[in-house]
Structures are given as C-alpha cells and as structure tokens.
Design a protein around this motif. Structure first.
Motif, PDB file in Angstrom:
ATOM      1  N   LYS A 104       0.837  -1.196   0.000  1.00  0.00           N
ATOM      2  CA  LYS A 104       0.000   0.000   0.000  1.00  0.00           C
ATOM      3  C   LYS A 104       0.874   1.249   0.000  1.00  0.00           C
ATOM      4  N   PHE A 105       0.501   2.206  -0.844  1.00  0.00           N
ATOM      5  CA  PHE A 105       1.241   3.447  -0.962  1.00  0.00           C
ATOM      6  C   PHE A 105       0.283   4.628  -0.900  1.00  0.00           C
ATOM      7  N   LYS A 106       0.774   5.724  -0.364  1.00  0.00           N
ATOM      8  CA  LYS A 106       0.068   6.997  -0.432  1.00  0.00           C
ATOM      9  C   LYS A 106       0.768   7.840  -1.501  1.00  0.00           C
ATOM     10  N   LEU A 107       0.014   8.209  -2.522  1.00  0.00           N
ATOM     11  CA  LEU A 107       0.562   8.988  -3.630  1.00  0.00           C
ATOM     12  C   LEU A 107       0.051  10.420  -3.524  1.00  0.00           C
ATOM     13  N   PRO A 108       0.903  11.360  -3.110  1.00  0.00           N
ATOM     14  CA  PRO A 108       0.434  12.741  -2.939  1.00  0.00           C
ATOM     15  C   PRO A 108       0.079  13.406  -4.264  1.00  0.00           C
ATOM     16  N   VAL A 109      -0.891  14.319  -4.199  1.00  0.00           N
ATOM     17  CA  VAL A 109      -1.275  15.130  -5.356  1.00  0.00           C
ATOM     18  C   VAL A 109      -0.852  16.561  -5.064  1.00  0.00           C
ATOM     19  N   GLY A 110       0.224  16.983  -5.667  1.00  0.00           N
ATOM     20  CA  GLY A 110       0.779  18.300  -5.398  1.00  0.00           C
ATOM     21  C   GLY A 110       2.050  18.206  -4.571  1.00  0.00           C
ATOM     22  N   PRO A 111       2.873  19.253  -4.569  1.00  0.00           N
ATOM     23  CA  PRO A 111       4.167  19.225  -3.880  1.00  0.00           C
ATOM     24  C   PRO A 111       4.097  19.626  -2.411  1.00  0.00           C
ATOM     25  N   TRP A 112       3.001  19.236  -1.737  1.00  0.00           N
ATOM     26  CA  TRP A 112       2.818  19.670  -0.355  1.00  0.00           C
ATOM     27  C   TRP A 112       3.613  18.876   0.691  1.00  0.00           C
ATOM     28  N   PRO A 113       4.062  17.623   0.416  1.00  0.00           N
ATOM     29  CA  PRO A 113       4.806  16.907   1.458  1.00  0.00           C
ATOM     30  C   PRO A 113       6.165  17.551   1.767  1.00  0.00           C
ATOM     31  N   LYS A 114       6.605  17.394   2.974  1.00  0.00           N
ATOM     32  CA  LYS A 114       7.925  17.883   3.374  1.00  0.00           C
ATOM     33  C   LYS A 114       9.029  16.986   2.834  1.00  0.00           C
ATOM     34  N   ASP A 115       8.774  15.686   2.796  1.00  0.00           N
ATOM     35  CA  ASP A 115       9.740  14.725   2.282  1.00  0.00           C
ATOM     36  C   ASP A 115      10.038  15.036   0.809  1.00  0.00           C
ATOM     37  N   ARG A 116      11.341  15.127   0.447  1.00  0.00           N
ATOM     38  CA  ARG A 116      11.712  15.563  -0.889  1.00  0.00           C
ATOM     39  C   ARG A 116      11.239  14.599  -1.974  1.00  0.00           C
ATOM     40  N   ARG A 117      11.353  13.298  -1.705  1.00  0.00           N
ATOM     41  CA  ARG A 117      10.935  12.318  -2.713  1.00  0.00           C
ATOM     42  C   ARG A 117       9.430  12.389  -2.928  1.00  0.00           C
ATOM     43  N   LEU A 118       8.661  12.466  -1.847  1.00  0.00           N
ATOM     44  CA  LEU A 118       7.212  12.565  -1.969  1.00  0.00           C
ATOM     45  C   LEU A 118       6.797  13.890  -2.604  1.00  0.00           C
ATOM     46  N   LYS A 119       7.561  14.944  -2.333  1.00  0.00           N
ATOM     47  CA  LYS A 119       7.274  16.241  -2.956  1.00  0.00           C
ATOM     48  C   LYS A 119       7.403  16.128  -4.481  1.00  0.00           C
ATOM     49  N   THR A 120       8.456  15.451  -4.935  1.00  0.00           N
ATOM     50  CA  THR A 120       8.652  15.270  -6.375  1.00  0.00           C
ATOM     51  C   THR A 120       7.548  14.401  -6.965  1.00  0.00           C
ATOM     52  N   LEU A 121       7.210  13.326  -6.276  1.00  0.00           N
ATOM     53  CA  LEU A 121       6.107  12.479  -6.733  1.00  0.00           C
ATOM     54  C   LEU A 121       4.824  13.293  -6.855  1.00  0.00           C
ATOM     55  N   GLY A 122       4.572  14.138  -5.862  1.00  0.00           N
ATOM     56  CA  GLY A 122       3.361  14.954  -5.861  1.00  0.00           C
ATOM     57  C   GLY A 122       3.312  15.932  -7.023  1.00  0.00           C
ATOM     58  N   LYS A 123       4.467  16.498  -7.385  1.00  0.00           N
ATOM     59  CA  LYS A 123       4.521  17.403  -8.534  1.00  0.00           C
ATOM     60  C   LYS A 123       4.101  16.683  -9.810  1.00  0.00           C
ATOM     61  N   TYR A 124       4.677  15.503  -9.997  1.00  0.00           N
ATOM     62  CA  TYR A 124       4.354  14.739 -11.208  1.00  0.00           C
ATOM     63  C   TYR A 124       2.896  14.282 -11.203  1.00  0.00           C
ATOM     64  N   GLN A 125       2.398  13.870 -10.036  1.00  0.00           N
ATOM     65  CA  GLN A 125       1.025  13.388  -9.987  1.00  0.00           C
ATOM     66  C   GLN A 125       0.031  14.516 -10.202  1.00  0.00           C
ATOM     67  N   ARG A 126       0.371  15.717  -9.763  1.00  0.00           N
ATOM     68  CA  ARG A 126      -0.497  16.864 -10.064  1.00  0.00           C
ATOM     69  C   ARG A 126      -0.521  17.134 -11.560  1.00  0.00           C
ATOM     70  N   LEU A 127       0.611  16.934 -12.224  1.00  0.00           N
ATOM     71  CA  LEU A 127       0.649  17.085 -13.677  1.00  0.00           C
ATOM     72  C   LEU A 127      -0.228  16.031 -14.347  1.00  0.00           C
ATOM     73  N   VAL A 128      -0.223  14.811 -13.802  1.00  0.00           N
ATOM     74  CA  VAL A 128      -1.123  13.768 -14.305  1.00  0.00           C
ATOM     75  C   VAL A 128      -2.568  14.243 -14.204  1.00  0.00           C
ATOM     76  N   TRP A 129      -2.922  14.828 -13.058  1.00  0.00           N
ATOM     77  CA  TRP A 129      -4.289  15.340 -12.877  1.00  0.00           C
ATOM     78  C   TRP A 129      -4.593  16.430 -13.909  1.00  0.00           C
ATOM     79  N   GLU A 130      -3.663  17.361 -14.085  1.00  0.00           N
ATOM     80  CA  GLU A 130      -3.882  18.449 -15.042  1.00  0.00           C
ATOM     81  C   GLU A 130      -4.194  17.901 -16.430  1.00  0.00           C
ATOM     82  N   GLU A 131      -3.427  16.892 -16.845  1.00  0.00           N
ATOM     83  CA  GLU A 131      -3.581  16.340 -18.183  1.00  0.00           C
ATOM     84  C   GLU A 131      -4.758  15.379 -18.293  1.00  0.00           C
TER      85      GLU A 131
END
Length: 312
Positions: free
Chosen positions: A242-269
């Motif tokens: 099980k994973f939590k995939l953030p939407v947006g760069p809101w996490p403090k953790d750098r790796r999760l922040k990067t994941l969130g940036k990309y996942q927000r782009l997925v949402w945009e598209e």
C-alpha cells in the motif's frame, strides 16, 4: 522496499510548485473500424468495443499515461514490478498496456522474454524492441492464448472490467505453474490525513465519478477488491503493498514532494479524460458544465492548504 502508508508530513513552506501559471481480438491485423475512432465532447475514444472504457485515447490522454507510468516507476523506486519473477522469464502479458511504456521498458530489461501488450486502442508506437508486440484485444472476452505466461502485468483497469471473477479465473488458467500476476490500482476516492481534502472540489469530483460508475454498472473500487478476488480465483502467496501517492508538492519529504509534482501534472492532463464520458453520459451533464466543475478542481490542485493523496 519502503512502502508509504504512514502519515505524510506537509511542508510548511508553500511557495514551491504552487504557481498555477507554471503549468501551462483482431490480433493479426487492425481493421479500419478499429482506427475509426469515436469523437465525443472534444475527446477521442476507442472504436473497438466502443463505450466499454471510460477514458479517451487522444494525444492529451496519451501524454498523461506516459507521465503516470513515470510516477508509478518512481513510486516503486525505479522498479517496473515487485513480483519475484525469474531472471529467465519467457512470456509476459501486459493487459491494458495504454501507450505501451511498461511493455517496452520490460522488453528492454528482459531481451530474452516475449512481451505482449494488449489494449482496446491501437495507440502504441510502431518502433519497439523486437521482443515486444501489441495487440488490439478486450481482456473481458475469452482469452485465446495457446501458451501460458510466466508473468501477467495489470495496471489501471478500475472501471474497465464488469466481471472481475471471470477475469482472474482466466488469468489463473493462463499462467504457468509458479507464475505471477501483479496489479496496480488507484482509488478514485482520495484522502488527507489532516482533513484538508474533505469537502473540496477535488473530493466532490471523486464522489460524482462514484455516482456515475454506479449508474454505469462497473466497480471503481478495484483497489479495495482485487486481493480477495485473486484469492477466490485460486491465487496463493498474495502480497499487498500500500502506498500513499500525494497530489501536489505539499509533502515535506523531498521524494514525496517530487512524486506529488508529477502526480499533479497527471491530474492536469487527465481530468477531462477521467470524467467527460462518465459525467455527460451517466450524470446528464453538458460538456460546458463539466468544464466549469473541472476549472474549480484545478484551483484546488494549486491550493497548498489541501494535502490530498491517492491510495495505490
């Protein structure tokens, strides 16, 4: 492998990444009817078994699929899969291959394997590794493969299969003894650990899609149901990650922040691709009404106070 299932700590500094301005089976041959796509509300959809899948297959949707593949690979720390398959894997089936990114990457990684990618849409590239080929096929039909597979890969089929029991039964019968199936699914009802997501426009959009799915008659809760259905079909040694995939760069953790940036782009598209067919056909909305709702969702995507994530 460190899974992400604990609470994600938000970054108190909101400046980074929240500027909205910055995000600007006919197996041997494809009959002409397959590529005579269906066009509706400004989006392009598959013609083969038209209407059986909710998502569009146009260029914008294809871009989103490629970004989502990158997100999933990042989420798995650069891995294409977690199943403990053998190094000498021979036959691999990628169901719902989309643009074929996973199949091509797997074929490059295992040049001795034969990789078959199937989808309702013939949107895959023509120049691929010699051990990879694609077929237009519907995984809900009878499976007609003459040889079993060592590994079956499934990703993002929520809302695509009406009878999952039959699907898993067919997968079980088409695996070699000791073979593996791996499935990755994402929940369409999203969450936040601090309650910031609830009653947002993003939340409302998910609820509307749940309503549409009920009218349509297909489950969008595959992420919650697949483990038990696999076991019912006869699979053993089932492991659930099980994973939590953030939407947006809101996490403090750098790796999760990067994941969130990309996942927000997925949402945009993906927003229109995700909901246009469902909301217009099963909730009676007009294209204009859908676009107004999605404009509100996009504003939420850039609100640093909303700490949303998706369950994967």
């Amino acid at each position: 492998m460190a899974e992400q299932s604990t609470q994600i700590i938000p970054d108190p500094y909101h400046d980074e990444g929240y500027n909205i301005e910055d995000s600007a089976s006919e197996l041997t041959s494809l009959r002409s009817s397959i590529t005579d796509y269906v066009y509706e509300n400004g989006r392009r959809y598959h013609a083969y078994h038209a209407g059986s899948y909710w998502g569009s297959n146009d260029e914008k949707a294809m871009d989103a699929m490629d970004i989502q593949h990158h997100v999933y690979t990042m989420m798995l720390h650069g891995k294409l899969f977690l199943a403990p398959i053998a190094d000498d894997v021979k036959r691999v089936l990628d169901i719902g291959t989309g643009t074929g990114k996973w199949a091509v990457d797997f074929g490059d990684l295992y040049p001795s394997a034969t990789v078959i990618g199937t989808d309702l849409s013939p949107i895959q590239p023509k120049f691929v590794p010699p051990n990879v080929h694609f077929e237009v096929d519907d995984c809900t039909d009878d499976w007609l493969y003459h040889e079993p597979f060592d590994f079956i890969h499934v990703r993002g089929l929520y809302g695509c299969v009406e009878d999952w029991d039959r699907f898993y039964s067919q997968a079980f019968k088409h695996l070699t003894p000791g073979g593996y199936i791996q499935q990755i699914e994402t929940g369409i009802i999203h969450h936040s650990d601090d309650g910031s997501f609830e009653r947002s426009e993003m939340d409302e959009a998910g609820q509307l899609s749940v309503q549409a799915a009920k009218v349509w008659g297909k489950s969008f809760d595959t992420v919650l149901e697949m483990k038990d259905k696999m076991r019912k079909a006869g699979f053993v040694d089932i492991n659930e990650h099980k994973f939590k995939l953030p939407v947006g760069p809101w996490p403090k953790d750098r790796r999760l922040k990067t994941l969130g940036k990309y996942q927000r782009l997925v949402w945009e598209e993906s927003l229109e691709m995700w909901v246009m067919m469902l909301w217009t056909n099963f909730l009676g909305m007009t294209r204009e009404e859908v676009e107004v709702r999605l404009a509100q969702v996009r504003r939420d995507l850039y609100d640093p106070r909303i700490h949303a994530y998706q369950d994967v």
